[in-house]
Design a protein around this motif. Structure first.
Motif, PDB file in Angstrom:
ATOM      1  N   GLY A  33       0.811  -1.219   0.000  1.00  0.00           N
ATOM      2  CA  GLY A  33       0.000   0.000   0.000  1.00  0.00           C
ATOM      3  C   GLY A  33       0.840   1.262   0.000  1.00  0.00           C
ATOM      4  N   SER A  34       1.868   1.298   0.837  1.00  0.00           N
ATOM      5  CA  SER A  34       2.739   2.476   0.891  1.00  0.00           C
ATOM      6  C   SER A  34       3.487   2.659  -0.421  1.00  0.00           C
ATOM      7  CB  SER A  34       3.735   2.362   2.049  1.00  0.00           C
ATOM      8  OG  SER A  34       3.059   2.396   3.281  1.00  0.00           O
ATOM      9  N   SER A  35       3.931   1.572  -1.015  1.00  0.00           N
ATOM     10  CA  SER A  35       4.637   1.651  -2.300  1.00  0.00           C
ATOM     11  C   SER A  35       3.711   2.176  -3.394  1.00  0.00           C
ATOM     12  CB  SER A  35       5.191   0.281  -2.692  1.00  0.00           C
ATOM     13  OG  SER A  35       6.146  -0.158  -1.755  1.00  0.00           O
ATOM     14  N   LEU A  36       2.475   1.677  -3.423  1.00  0.00           N
ATOM     15  CA  LEU A  36       1.499   2.185  -4.393  1.00  0.00           C
ATOM     16  C   LEU A  36       1.214   3.664  -4.160  1.00  0.00           C
ATOM     17  CD1 LEU A  36      -1.046  -0.773  -4.556  1.00  0.00           C
ATOM     18  CD2 LEU A  36       0.537  -0.036  -6.356  1.00  0.00           C
ATOM     19  N   GLY A  37       1.116   4.048  -2.889  1.00  0.00           N
ATOM     20  CA  GLY A  37       0.897   5.455  -2.561  1.00  0.00           C
ATOM     21  C   GLY A  37       2.040   6.325  -3.052  1.00  0.00           C
ATOM     22  N   LEU A  38       3.254   5.860  -2.855  1.00  0.00           N
ATOM     23  CA  LEU A  38       4.439   6.597  -3.306  1.00  0.00           C
ATOM     24  C   LEU A  38       4.471   6.702  -4.831  1.00  0.00           C
ATOM     25  CD1 LEU A  38       7.042   8.017  -2.466  1.00  0.00           C
ATOM     26  CD2 LEU A  38       8.174   5.785  -2.476  1.00  0.00           C
ATOM     27  N   ILE A  39       4.158   5.613  -5.514  1.00  0.00           N
ATOM     28  CA  ILE A  39       4.105   5.625  -6.981  1.00  0.00           C
ATOM     29  C   ILE A  39       3.054   6.615  -7.469  1.00  0.00           C
ATOM     30  CG2 ILE A  39       3.451   4.237  -9.002  1.00  0.00           C
ATOM     31  CD1 ILE A  39       4.814   1.833  -7.491  1.00  0.00           C
ATOM     32  N   ARG A  49      -1.497  15.357 -12.592  1.00  0.00           N
ATOM     33  CA  ARG A  49      -2.851  14.816 -12.398  1.00  0.00           C
ATOM     34  C   ARG A  49      -3.014  14.604 -10.901  1.00  0.00           C
ATOM     35  NH1 ARG A  49      -2.535  10.739 -17.468  1.00  0.00           N
ATOM     36  NH2 ARG A  49      -2.918  12.318 -19.036  1.00  0.00           N
ATOM     37  N   TRP A  50      -3.456  15.641 -10.229  1.00  0.00           N
ATOM     38  CA  TRP A  50      -3.439  15.677  -8.768  1.00  0.00           C
ATOM     39  C   TRP A  50      -4.417  14.721  -8.117  1.00  0.00           C
ATOM     40  CZ3 TRP A  50       1.023  17.266  -7.912  1.00  0.00           C
ATOM     41  CH2 TRP A  50       1.607  18.267  -8.702  1.00  0.00           C
ATOM     42  N   TRP A  51      -5.379  14.235  -8.892  1.00  0.00           N
ATOM     43  CA  TRP A  51      -6.307  13.251  -8.349  1.00  0.00           C
ATOM     44  C   TRP A  51      -5.589  11.943  -8.001  1.00  0.00           C
ATOM     45  CZ3 TRP A  51      -6.535   8.904 -11.324  1.00  0.00           C
ATOM     46  CH2 TRP A  51      -6.150   9.029 -12.678  1.00  0.00           C
ATOM     47  N   LEU A  52      -4.405  11.745  -8.589  1.00  0.00           N
ATOM     48  CA  LEU A  52      -3.627  10.546  -8.271  1.00  0.00           C
ATOM     49  C   LEU A  52      -3.159  10.528  -6.812  1.00  0.00           C
ATOM     50  CD1 LEU A  52      -1.528  10.173 -11.542  1.00  0.00           C
ATOM     51  CD2 LEU A  52      -3.301   8.610 -10.705  1.00  0.00           C
ATOM     52  N   ALA A  59      -5.161   3.823  -1.736  1.00  0.00           N
ATOM     53  CA  ALA A  59      -4.402   2.570  -1.855  1.00  0.00           C
ATOM     54  C   ALA A  59      -3.586   2.310  -0.589  1.00  0.00           C
ATOM     55  CB  ALA A  59      -3.481   2.616  -3.073  1.00  0.00           C
ATOM     56  N   GLY A  60      -2.859   3.310  -0.145  1.00  0.00           N
ATOM     57  CA  GLY A  60      -2.004   3.144   1.030  1.00  0.00           C
ATOM     58  C   GLY A  60      -2.780   2.761   2.272  1.00  0.00           C
ATOM     59  N   TYR A  61      -3.798   3.549   2.581  1.00  0.00           N
ATOM     60  CA  TYR A  61      -4.570   3.260   3.785  1.00  0.00           C
ATOM     61  C   TYR A  61      -5.489   2.057   3.599  1.00  0.00           C
ATOM     62  CZ  TYR A  61      -2.743   7.365   6.087  1.00  0.00           C
ATOM     63  OH  TYR A  61      -1.900   8.269   6.677  1.00  0.00           O
ATOM     64  N   GLY A  62      -5.966   1.830   2.394  1.00  0.00           N
ATOM     65  CA  GLY A  62      -6.835   0.673   2.143  1.00  0.00           C
ATOM     66  C   GLY A  62      -6.134  -0.643   2.438  1.00  0.00           C
ATOM     67  N   PHE A  63      -4.933  -0.813   1.897  1.00  0.00           N
ATOM     68  CA  PHE A  63      -4.170  -2.038   2.156  1.00  0.00           C
ATOM     69  C   PHE A  63      -3.854  -2.166   3.647  1.00  0.00           C
ATOM     70  CE2 PHE A  63      -3.558  -2.187  -2.373  1.00  0.00           C
ATOM     71  CZ  PHE A  63      -3.251  -3.504  -2.664  1.00  0.00           C
ATOM     72  N   ALA A  64      -3.431  -1.067   4.252  1.00  0.00           N
ATOM     73  CA  ALA A  64      -3.051  -1.101   5.669  1.00  0.00           C
ATOM     74  C   ALA A  64      -4.250  -1.441   6.556  1.00  0.00           C
ATOM     75  CB  ALA A  64      -2.447   0.239   6.075  1.00  0.00           C
ATOM     76  N   TRP A  65      -5.346  -0.756   6.358  1.00  0.00           N
ATOM     77  CA  TRP A  65      -6.506  -0.985   7.211  1.00  0.00           C
ATOM     78  C   TRP A  65      -7.086  -2.377   7.002  1.00  0.00           C
ATOM     79  CZ3 TRP A  65      -9.324   4.401   6.757  1.00  0.00           C
ATOM     80  CH2 TRP A  65      -8.533   5.371   7.393  1.00  0.00           C
ATOM     81  N   PHE A  66      -7.101  -2.842   5.763  1.00  0.00           N
ATOM     82  CA  PHE A  66      -7.555  -4.212   5.508  1.00  0.00           C
ATOM     83  C   PHE A  66      -6.724  -5.191   6.337  1.00  0.00           C
ATOM     84  CE2 PHE A  66      -7.293  -8.286   3.418  1.00  0.00           C
ATOM     85  CZ  PHE A  66      -8.627  -8.580   3.128  1.00  0.00           C
ATOM     86  N   SER A  67      -5.403  -4.980   6.340  1.00  0.00           N
ATOM     87  CA  SER A  67      -4.528  -5.896   7.070  1.00  0.00           C
ATOM     88  C   SER A  67      -4.798  -5.871   8.572  1.00  0.00           C
ATOM     89  CB  SER A  67      -3.055  -5.579   6.788  1.00  0.00           C
ATOM     90  OG  SER A  67      -2.651  -4.377   7.394  1.00  0.00           O
ATOM     91  N   HIS A  68      -5.112  -4.700   9.101  1.00  0.00           N
ATOM     92  CA  HIS A  68      -5.398  -4.627  10.537  1.00  0.00           C
ATOM     93  C   HIS A  68      -6.712  -5.323  10.880  1.00  0.00           C
ATOM     94  CE1 HIS A  68      -2.061  -2.339  12.093  1.00  0.00           C
ATOM     95  NE2 HIS A  68      -2.120  -1.601  10.993  1.00  0.00           N
TER      96      HIS A  68
END
Length: 112
Positions: A33-39, A49-52, A59-68
């Motif tokens: 998630g953090s890697s996707l966020g950084l990308i 494209r600031w919506w990215l 992506a970052g928080y979604g992966f992290a929160w899912f894991s928790h």
């Protein structure tokens, strides 16, 4: 950590953070998630494209929160300590990248 206890420094926060990320799957999903966020952040800067940036945060928080919720079965530290959690996420990302996070979990949890 007891519900009435309040952490007052990052030095004190880090062991708590590590204890909330003991499962390898949790750490892997955080890293993804953090890697996707950084990308996404880099892509936003390069393409303007600031919506990215929003996509990266989701992506970052979604992966992290899912894991928790589904692997670690605990509440994300972000809810109570958002700034320290953000800093710790990147510290964990770097330690994971360097192959040192598993040993850090052992060190903090005093597991041999």
């Amino acid at each position: 950590m007891e519900s009435g206890y309040h952490i007052t420094s990052f030095r004190e926060f880090w062991p708590y953070y590590v204890s909330e990320h003991q499962c390898t799957g949790t750490r892997v999903l955080h890293f993804i998630g953090s890697s996707l966020g950084l990308i996404c952040l880099l892509a936003a800067i390069l393409t303007r494209r600031w919506w990215l940036v929003l996509v990266g945060l989701v992506a970052g928080y979604g992966f992290a929160w899912f894991s928790h919720f589904f692997i670690e079965h605990n509440r994300p530290a972000t809810f109570r300590y958002p700034l320290w959690s953000f800093i710790a996420d990147w510290r964990m990302w770097l330690l994971t990248l360097r192959g040192e996070m598993k040993e850090e979990v052992r060190r903090v949890m005093n597991i041999t």
